[in-house]
Design a protein around this motif. Structure first.
Motif, PDB file in Angstrom:
ATOM      1  N   LEU A  31       0.833  -1.212   0.000  1.00 46.48           N
ATOM      2  CA  LEU A  31       0.000   0.000   0.000  1.00 46.48           C
ATOM      3  C   LEU A  31       0.862   1.256   0.000  1.00 46.48           C
ATOM      4  O   LEU A  31       0.534   2.249  -0.671  1.00 46.48           O
ATOM      5  N   ASP A  32       1.921   1.223   0.758  1.00 48.03           N
ATOM      6  CA  ASP A  32       2.837   2.359   0.802  1.00 48.03           C
ATOM      7  C   ASP A  32       3.357   2.676  -0.595  1.00 48.03           C
ATOM      8  O   ASP A  32       3.338   3.832  -1.045  1.00 48.03           O
ATOM      9  N   THR A  35       0.339   3.819  -3.090  1.00 46.69           N
ATOM     10  CA  THR A  35      -0.181   5.171  -2.879  1.00 46.69           C
ATOM     11  C   THR A  35       0.823   6.246  -3.302  1.00 46.69           C
ATOM     12  O   THR A  35       0.442   7.303  -3.806  1.00 46.69           O
ATOM     13  N   ILE A  60      -6.156  -0.100  -4.574  1.00 48.03           N
ATOM     14  CA  ILE A  60      -5.733   0.447  -3.284  1.00 48.03           C
ATOM     15  C   ILE A  60      -6.828   0.267  -2.237  1.00 48.03           C
ATOM     16  O   ILE A  60      -6.569  -0.188  -1.112  1.00 48.03           O
ATOM     17  N   LYS A  94      -0.732   4.223   9.586  1.00 52.10           N
ATOM     18  CA  LYS A  94      -0.302   4.037   8.201  1.00 52.10           C
ATOM     19  C   LYS A  94      -1.424   4.405   7.226  1.00 52.10           C
ATOM     20  O   LYS A  94      -1.188   5.084   6.214  1.00 52.10           O
ATOM     21  N   PHE A  98      -1.640   6.938   4.012  1.00 53.81           N
ATOM     22  CA  PHE A  98      -1.992   6.482   2.666  1.00 53.81           C
ATOM     23  C   PHE A  98      -3.184   7.268   2.127  1.00 53.81           C
ATOM     24  O   PHE A  98      -3.190   7.710   0.969  1.00 53.81           O
TER      25      PHE A  98
END
Length: 282
Positions: A31-32, A35, A60, A94, A98
């Motif tokens: 995801l990091d 995004t 996502i 987190k 995101f």
């Protein structure tokens, strides 16, 4: 009773989401990267790249949903597990980052022309509902910078329900009560799933008294959490320009105000006579 003390047949099969924590953390890392790439590729959104942007955004959102469900369900299963608490806190922070990176997208998409939307729907009509939601939200969207800040603050806005859960499942401890000469166990889950529906009047009433006596000790804390939650929703509804907090909350659920009002009217008109009869029975 902790989760590892419960019969495995009575527990959620959490490994169907992730077999282990390593897979969970790999998706968080994914995801990091996704995004970051999403912001680089689509911050300057236009008719030509809008369709690809929606497809990437869909991926996502799917991973966000999966990781959050895993973290939340494991927390619901055992709110006293420190490792589970840390994982949930790690993920919420987190996700705030995101979502902040992607916060430009709704406003950028809503600003596209009708022709752009038609082109997207020609390629994939299943995005119709998503696009309609974006268009309906447009008048309540803020600047890109403000939306980014709001996204980063999401853990704060969501903290009240978390605080309520901590109080409910971690701090409150129920003692056994006596009904028909027997000691009966009690917890939130036992009371809400079994005790209040038991056919035995003594079980219901003694269980209710024991349950109520315990949660009454936390009524001021509970009221304070609830009031803070309401104040938060009211502030957000004002910032976004809704006529009331009701309109803000109903819009999030795609419920027209007249449908909501009709439900209230029907309940107030039709239900009382039946509820009074039910109250006498229990």
């Amino acid at each position: 009773m902790k989760r590892n003390e419960v019969d495995i047949n009575e527990t959620w099969k959490i490994e169907d989401i992730y077999e282990n924590d390593d897979l969970f953390f790999k998706d968080v890392e994914k995801l990091d990267n996704l995004t970051k790439k999403f912001k680089e590729n689509y911050e300057n959104l236009n008719k030509e790249n809008a369709f690809d942007a929606i497809k990437d955004y869909e991926e996502i959102l799917a991973i966000i949903e999966k990781t959050y469900n895993y973290a939340e369900i494991t927390l619901e299963a055992d709110n006293t597990d420190i490792n589970v608490q840390k994982r949930y806190a790690f993920l919420t922070q987190k996700l705030a980052n995101f979502e902040s990176r992607c916060s430009f997208f709704d406003l950028s998409l809503a600003s596209l022309s009708l022709d752009s939307f038609n082109e997207i729907l020609k390629k994939d009509s299943s995005y119709k509902y998503f696009i309609e939601k974006i268009k309906n939200k447009k008048s309540h969207m803020l600047s890109k910078q403000t939306e980014e800040v709001m996204a980063k603050l999401s853990p704060v806005f969501d903290s009240f329900y978390k605080n309520y859960g901590d109080m409910k499942f971690s701090d409150i401890s129920f003692k056994d009560y006596v009904a028909n000469g027997k000691n009966m166990p009690l917890s939130y889950n036992i009371f809400e799933e079994y005790t209040e529906y038991d056919k035995d009047t003594e079980v219901r009433r003694n269980g209710f008294k024991s349950f109520s006596d315990e949660i009454r000790k936390y009524q001021n804390t509970n009221a304070s959490i609830y009031n803070s939650h309401i104040q938060s929703e009211k502030i957000i509804s004002n910032i976004r320009g809704y006529n009331s907090v009701f309109d803000y909350l109903l819009a999030k659920q795609d419920v027209p105000r007249d449908v909501y009002e009709n439900q209230i009217d029907v309940i107030m008109e039709k239900l009382p006579v039946h509820m009074r009869k039910y109250a006498k029975i229990i």
